[in-house]
Design an enzyme around this catalytic site. Structure first.
Site, PDB file in Angstrom:
ATOM      1  N   LEU A  13      37.725 -13.794  14.388  1.00 30.86           N
ATOM      2  CA  LEU A  13      37.676 -15.176  14.871  1.00 30.86           C
ATOM      3  C   LEU A  13      38.835 -15.982  14.300  1.00 30.86           C
ATOM      4  O   LEU A  13      39.515 -16.718  15.026  1.00 30.86           O
ATOM      5  CB  LEU A  13      36.338 -15.827  14.497  1.00 30.86           C
ATOM      6  CG  LEU A  13      36.235 -17.319  14.814  1.00 30.86           C
ATOM      7  CD1 LEU A  13      36.277 -17.560  16.319  1.00 30.86           C
ATOM      8  CD2 LEU A  13      34.982 -17.905  14.197  1.00 30.86           C
ATOM      9  N   HIS A  14      39.069 -15.855  13.008  1.00 32.21           N
ATOM     10  CA  HIS A  14      40.171 -16.584  12.365  1.00 32.21           C
ATOM     11  C   HIS A  14      41.500 -16.231  13.023  1.00 32.21           C
ATOM     12  O   HIS A  14      42.338 -17.106  13.248  1.00 32.21           O
ATOM     13  CB  HIS A  14      40.204 -16.278  10.872  1.00 32.21           C
ATOM     14  CG  HIS A  14      41.408 -16.817  10.166  1.00 32.21           C
ATOM     15  ND1 HIS A  14      41.780 -18.147  10.219  1.00 32.21           N
ATOM     16  CD2 HIS A  14      42.346 -16.201   9.402  1.00 32.21           C
ATOM     17  CE1 HIS A  14      42.884 -18.319   9.520  1.00 32.21           C
ATOM     18  NE2 HIS A  14      43.248 -17.147   9.015  1.00 32.21           N
ATOM     19  N   GLY A  15      41.695 -14.968  13.367  1.00 34.75           N
ATOM     20  CA  GLY A  15      42.922 -14.559  14.037  1.00 34.75           C
ATOM     21  C   GLY A  15      43.125 -15.284  15.358  1.00 34.75           C
ATOM     22  O   GLY A  15      44.231 -15.724  15.673  1.00 34.75           O
ATOM     23  N   TYR A  71      34.349 -12.465  11.282  1.00 34.88           N
ATOM     24  CA  TYR A  71      34.966 -13.746  10.962  1.00 34.88           C
ATOM     25  C   TYR A  71      36.497 -13.632  10.916  1.00 34.88           C
ATOM     26  O   TYR A  71      37.205 -14.527  11.371  1.00 34.88           O
ATOM     27  CB  TYR A  71      34.425 -14.286   9.635  1.00 34.88           C
ATOM     28  CG  TYR A  71      34.874 -15.684   9.359  1.00 34.88           C
ATOM     29  CD1 TYR A  71      34.240 -16.762   9.949  1.00 34.88           C
ATOM     30  CD2 TYR A  71      35.950 -15.927   8.516  1.00 34.88           C
ATOM     31  CE1 TYR A  71      34.670 -18.049   9.709  1.00 34.88           C
ATOM     32  CE2 TYR A  71      36.384 -17.206   8.278  1.00 34.88           C
ATOM     33  CZ  TYR A  71      35.737 -18.266   8.872  1.00 34.88           C
ATOM     34  OH  TYR A  71      36.171 -19.540   8.640  1.00 34.88           O
TER      35      TYR A  71
END
Length: 184
Positions: free
Chosen positions: A28-30, A25
């Site tokens: 993904l956030h990056g 996650y």
């Protein structure tokens, strides 16, 4: 939100499912925080008391394909399987999936209020004596903010299944205040 793909966490003897989901996650956030034009919502189809072993990414065909074909999950290849991009099933129901911010440290909240000029130090001391910290039983991800570097628990609320979808914008965490994602 007509396309999706799944990232499924594989069993690992060294790392728990939740640790691997947190790492995936964070990656993904990056990507979502650094790229404009990717409108993607997230869901956790196996969530119960924990978020489970599947991170599902929803969006337009172009947004989902950009993530699917990207290298953001390459470092996780030994720990996940990535499904093919598929069409969302017709007539499926929808969920609101939101971030819930829990004021778990009253001292920190009061210090911020004093620093921001919303109350005096004396008011803060009085409230600290009577206030209680809140705890949440919601499932969460342990993440680090890309803007501040602070680590925190990102509590996830998965709303009840509804028949109609609602469109809206998604943030860099893959959540929306108003939009829904398909649930199936």
């Amino acid at each position: 939100m007509d396309h999706f793909f799944n990232c499924t966490i594989l069993p690992d003897p060294e790392f728990s499912e939740s640790v691997l989901l947190n790492v995936l996650y964070a990656k993904l956030h990056g990507v979502l925080a650094n790229q404009d034009g990717i409108e993607v919502g997230v869901s956790f189809p196996n969530a119960k008391k924990r978020l489970g072993n599947i991170l599902r990414l929803h969006g337009s065909e172009a947004s989902v394909a950009q993530l699917h074909n990207g290298s953001w999950h390459n470092g996780m290849k030994d720990h996940i399987t990535v499904s093919e991009i598929e069409l969302v099933p017709l007539n499926c129901r929808h969920h609101e999936i939101r971030r819930v911010q829990v004021k778990s440290s009253i001292g920190r909240v009061l210090r911020r209020s004093v620093a921001n000029g919303r109350m005096s130090e004396q008011e803060a001391r009085q409230r600290l004596g009577t206030a209680r910290s809140k705890r949440s039983k919601l499932p969460y991800l342990q993440v680090k903010s890309r803007s501040t570097g602070q680590a925190f628990k990102l509590f996830v609320s998965i709303g009840k299944s509804i028949e109609t979808s609602t469109s809206g914008d998604f943030n860099a965490y893959g959540f929306s205040r108003i939009a829904t994602v398909p649930c199936f």
